[in-house]
Design an enzyme around this catalytic site. Structure first.
Site, PDB file in Angstrom:
ATOM      1  N   ASP A 120      -4.884   4.219  -4.247  1.00 48.58           N
ATOM      2  CA  ASP A 120      -4.693   4.792  -2.958  1.00 48.58           C
ATOM      3  C   ASP A 120      -5.305   6.113  -2.900  1.00 48.58           C
ATOM      4  O   ASP A 120      -5.153   6.918  -4.012  1.00 48.58           O
ATOM      5  CB  ASP A 120      -3.277   4.540  -2.188  1.00 48.58           C
ATOM      6  CG  ASP A 120      -2.780   3.206  -2.010  1.00 48.58           C
ATOM      7  OD1 ASP A 120      -3.600   2.283  -1.807  1.00 48.58           O
ATOM      8  OD2 ASP A 120      -1.397   3.282  -1.995  1.00 48.58           O
ATOM      9  N   ASP A 138      -6.480  -1.468   2.995  1.00 48.73           N
ATOM     10  CA  ASP A 138      -5.492  -1.402   3.526  1.00 48.73           C
ATOM     11  C   ASP A 138      -5.855  -1.258   5.218  1.00 48.73           C
ATOM     12  O   ASP A 138      -5.255  -2.042   6.116  1.00 48.73           O
ATOM     13  CB  ASP A 138      -4.561  -0.006   3.421  1.00 48.73           C
ATOM     14  CG  ASP A 138      -3.892  -0.412   2.038  1.00 48.73           C
ATOM     15  OD1 ASP A 138      -3.580  -1.486   1.587  1.00 48.73           O
ATOM     16  OD2 ASP A 138      -3.484   0.785   1.413  1.00 48.73           O
TER      17      ASP A 138
END
Length: 194
Positions: A128, A142
């Site tokens: 991330d 995401d």
């Protein structure tokens, strides 16, 4: 024309596949960039503190939910992929094709991380790097999953079904046909055609 539904179905499947592949490629390339350009934990602000880059390795789901249960999340991601592939056989709507393409690409993008990254197979941590204030850090996969969820809710609100039919298209046999009543001049009676 018999070839028309088949051609339409192929177009929708191609759309779903292209969207999924584009999401997957952009997700993996952006993660590769993040790994080579960012220092883990160090934040770089883009729009003040509202949006920035911060490399983290997420063992859980969104918002670090289910940390330590990475193998379960791997199974969930595999399940999503299987469901989307099975649903794609019944797809009859461009809105659903794009939605499921985004969902499939996002699910595979994060699944790749879980399968190939440290600490090991089916337990890998997701890369991330997009920081949203102090709320959470995510990635391109995401974003695709969230947009897919929004589009699916929109499809449901619009009454568009996976097969392309709409709520208004599904009239029961016992409901009167308003056009038939208007053309015969009768109201309150259902006409039965032979």
């Amino acid at each position: 024309m018999p070839s028309s539904p088949s051609a339409g179905s192929r177009r929708l499947l191609v759309t779903l596949t292209v969207v999924a592949v584009v999401v997957l490629v952009v997700d993996q390339l952006s993660k590769r960039w993040a790994l080579s350009s960012l220092v883990p934990g160090e934040r770089t602000d883009l729009l003040g503190h509202a949006l920035g880059f911060q490399l983290v390795f997420n063992p859980g789901a969104a918002l670090s939910i289910a940390t330590g249960m990475t193998w379960v999340l791997t199974l969930v991601a595999l399940g999503v992929v299987v469901l989307v592939v099975r649903a794609s056989r019944r797809i009859g709507s461009m809105l659903w094709a794009v939605s499921l393409g985004l969902l499939l690409g996002g699910a595979i993008g994060n699944l790749v991380d879980r399968l190939v990254r440290e600490p090991g197979f089916a337990r890998g941590h997701v890369v991330d790097f997009i920081a949203y204030g102090d709320l959470f850090v995510g990635n391109v996969a995401d974003i695709a999953i969230v947009v897919a969820a929004v589009l699916i809710v929109l499809a449901v609100l619009l009454g568009v079904h996976l097969d392309g039919s709409r709520d208004g298209d599904r009239r029961g046999d016992d409901e009167p046909d308003e056009h038939a009543e208007a053309s015969t001049g009768r109201t309150g009676e259902a006409t039965n055609g032979a």
